[in-house]
Design an enzyme around this catalytic site. Structure first.
Site, mmCIF file in Angstrom:
data_model
loop_
_atom_site.group_PDB
_atom_site.id
_atom_site.type_symbol
_atom_site.label_atom_id
_atom_site.label_comp_id
_atom_site.label_asym_id
_atom_site.label_seq_id
_atom_site.Cartn_x
_atom_site.Cartn_y
_atom_site.Cartn_z
ATOM 1 N N MET A 219 0.842 -1.049 -0.078
ATOM 2 C CA MET A 219 0.136 -0.027 -0.058
ATOM 3 C C MET A 219 0.698 1.249 0.058
ATOM 4 O O MET A 219 0.532 1.939 -1.045
ATOM 5 C CB MET A 219 -0.988 -0.136 1.175
ATOM 6 C CG MET A 219 -2.034 -0.934 1.088
ATOM 7 S SD MET A 219 -3.410 -0.398 -0.004
ATOM 8 C CE MET A 219 -4.248 0.642 1.580
ATOM 9 N N ASP B 153 11.463 2.721 5.386
ATOM 10 C CA ASP B 153 11.039 1.296 5.670
ATOM 11 C C ASP B 153 12.106 0.785 6.407
ATOM 12 O O ASP B 153 13.071 0.864 6.020
ATOM 13 C CB ASP B 153 10.359 0.563 4.453
ATOM 14 C CG ASP B 153 9.784 -0.498 4.837
ATOM 15 O OD1 ASP B 153 8.489 -0.440 4.561
ATOM 16 O OD2 ASP B 153 10.255 -1.597 5.110
ATOM 17 N N ARG B 154 11.702 -0.162 7.158
ATOM 18 C CA ARG B 154 12.746 -1.116 7.809
ATOM 19 C C ARG B 154 13.679 -1.871 6.956
ATOM 20 O O ARG B 154 14.499 -2.113 7.188
ATOM 21 C CB ARG B 154 12.254 -2.040 8.980
ATOM 22 C CG ARG B 154 11.532 -1.257 10.130
ATOM 23 C CD ARG B 154 11.208 -2.299 11.228
ATOM 24 N NE ARG B 154 9.978 -3.222 10.550
ATOM 25 C CZ ARG B 154 9.614 -4.030 11.241
ATOM 26 N NH1 ARG B 154 10.117 -4.662 12.384
ATOM 27 N NH2 ARG B 154 8.546 -5.016 10.854
ATOM 28 N N SER C 234 -9.108 3.027 1.709
ATOM 29 C CA SER C 234 -9.467 1.971 0.979
ATOM 30 C C SER C 234 -8.959 1.631 -0.448
ATOM 31 O O SER C 234 -9.128 2.920 -1.333
ATOM 32 C CB SER C 234 -10.971 1.655 0.973
ATOM 33 O OG SER C 234 -11.603 0.461 0.370
ATOM 34 N N LYS D 39 -14.146 4.244 8.349
ATOM 35 C CA LYS D 39 -13.554 3.185 7.693
ATOM 36 C C LYS D 39 -13.826 1.910 8.367
ATOM 37 O O LYS D 39 -13.844 0.791 7.747
ATOM 38 C CB LYS D 39 -11.962 3.302 7.753
ATOM 39 C CG LYS D 39 -11.348 2.165 7.069
ATOM 40 C CD LYS D 39 -11.494 2.050 5.656
ATOM 41 C CE LYS D 39 -10.689 1.249 4.854
ATOM 42 N NZ LYS D 39 -10.044 0.046 5.567
ATOM 43 N N HIS E 196 -17.084 0.783 7.010
ATOM 44 C CA HIS E 196 -16.704 0.287 5.605
ATOM 45 C C HIS E 196 -16.497 -1.085 5.733
ATOM 46 O O HIS E 196 -17.073 -1.812 4.876
ATOM 47 C CB HIS E 196 -15.987 1.376 5.016
ATOM 48 C CG HIS E 196 -15.164 0.785 3.695
ATOM 49 N ND1 HIS E 196 -14.421 -0.239 3.755
ATOM 50 C CD2 HIS E 196 -15.366 1.336 2.644
ATOM 51 C CE1 HIS E 196 -13.879 -0.502 2.574
ATOM 52 N NE2 HIS E 196 -14.523 0.482 1.918
ATOM 53 N N GLU F 232 -18.213 -4.168 4.444
ATOM 54 C CA GLU F 232 -17.267 -5.370 3.358
ATOM 55 C C GLU F 232 -17.463 -6.784 3.860
ATOM 56 O O GLU F 232 -17.797 -7.716 3.096
ATOM 57 C CB GLU F 232 -16.076 -5.173 3.371
ATOM 58 C CG GLU F 232 -15.119 -5.555 2.297
ATOM 59 C CD GLU F 232 -13.567 -5.325 2.566
ATOM 60 O OE1 GLU F 232 -12.779 -6.195 3.256
ATOM 61 O OE2 GLU F 232 -13.528 -4.176 2.314
#
Length: 343
Positions: free
Chosen positions: A11, A30-31, A121, A189, A192, A196
């Site tokens: 993502m 990022d790691r 999303s 969310k 949401h 879903e």
């Protein structure tokens, strides 16, 4: 416009790519050094080897988006905040539980650091389709970050304009919405994702029934433990389930993107042999049901979908054994074993 992105998984990386293509300057951390290097090599962002370096690369007032699993979001948000200054903003774009947003917002407000929660999303298709964004936070900060949200969102062209909506295009029509103060974005969310769960369960149950439409052609053992099929002639249909999914995509009132994805999966693997049917839940369905209980809101379909996921992971096994034990005790009913089970 600048933004830092902490978390460059499927993502986060695609969100960086989409923002970069819209002209937003991104710095990523990022790691995984490989994840950072990949985006730097693409020219999608500048890289940082630490959160501190990422923050120092940005101009005030800074904005840092945290895109990590909910289990780690709180600690990462606070780690980022250690390096921020008054007026800066930190964004949690994952699926955190909304009460935690309120807590974090209160803590950070003491240092005049703004906290924004964004329910996101779009999944792995967001790079091309855009991301539907549900935003919580103070009005001034959200307005300052508007170019970021607009760059990530699908845009008004993603759907036909709703009849009756005239005049200036709104945020919601572009695919993002400031839902309210801290926690509001993740609350929306959460609901949401609860919806879903329910939609997915309805599709699953319907297709499951279609798959059993030929049981009248099957040889069924007659015994005291098996309810007889009323009229076998009513269940003699060899229905091509993948083709049903395909035809429902065209003109049906139950057509949806979820149905599109289901049709793709069934076409690739008609018997779905790659799956065992153990369905995970990442928390949002539970939180939706808990919020419904607290607010007195009936959500029986969402609750049932959540409990079905629990059962799919064999969490109902002991309870089912209790049922068999009771039938054995009060009626001498022998438990009917599954086919191939000699135990």
């Amino acid at each position: 416009m600048q933004i830092g992105m902490v978390g460059l998984g499927r993502m986060g990386a695609n969100m960086v790519r989409r923002m970069n293509s819209a002209g937003i300057e991104c710095v990523g951390y990022d790691r995984s050094e490989e994840s950072v290097a990949a985006l730097v090599d693409e020219g999608a962002c500048a890289g940082a080897s630490s959160i501190e370096e990422l923050v120092s690369s940005l101009s005030a007032p800074r904005a840092v988006w945290v895109m990590v699993p909910a289990a780690f979001a709180g600690s990462v948000v606070m780690d980022v905040a250690q390096h921020l200054e008054p007026g800066d903003a930190v964004i949690d774009g994952g699926n955190s539980h909304y009460p935690l947003d309120i807590e974090r917002s209160d803590v950070l407000a003491e240092r005049d650091i703004h906290y924004v929660d964004v329910g996101t999303s779009g999944g792995v298709f967001g790079l091309e389709r855009g991301y539907c964004l549900m935003v919580g936070g103070d009005t001034e900060t959200v307005a300052r970050l508007d170019p970021i949200f607009e760059a990530l969102a699908p845009g008004v062209g993603a759907a036909e304009r709703t009849p009756g909506r005239d005049g200036e295009i709104t945020q919601a029509e572009k695919g993002y919405l400031h839902c309210g103060p801290a926690g509001a974005g993740h609350f929306v969310k959460m609901v949401h994702n609860g919806i879903e769960y329910a939609i997915m369960q309805a599709y699953a149950e319907g297709f499951g029934l279609l798959d059993r439409a030929n049981i009248g052609d099957q040889t069924r053992e007659i015994d005291a433990e098996t309810a007889p099929l009323g009229d076998p002639r009513l269940f003699q249909y060899d229905i091509n389930v993948p083709d049903v999914a395909e035809v429902w995509r065209r003109g049906s009132v139950i057509g949806s993107w979820l149905l599109d994805l289901t049709a793709i999966a069934m076409n690739r693997d008609p018997e779905l042999d790659a799956f065992e049917g153990r369905v995970s839940d990442s928390g949002e369905g539970r939180w939706t049901v808990l919020a419904a209980v607290e607010s007195g809101s009936p959500v029986p379909t969402i609750a049932d979908a959540l409990f079905s996921r629990f059962a799919s992971r064999d969490n109902a096994t002991y309870g089912n054994k209790v049922l068999s034990a009771m039938r054995s005790e009060f009626g001498g009913h022998h438990e009917k074993k599954a086919e191939g089970d000699s135990k």
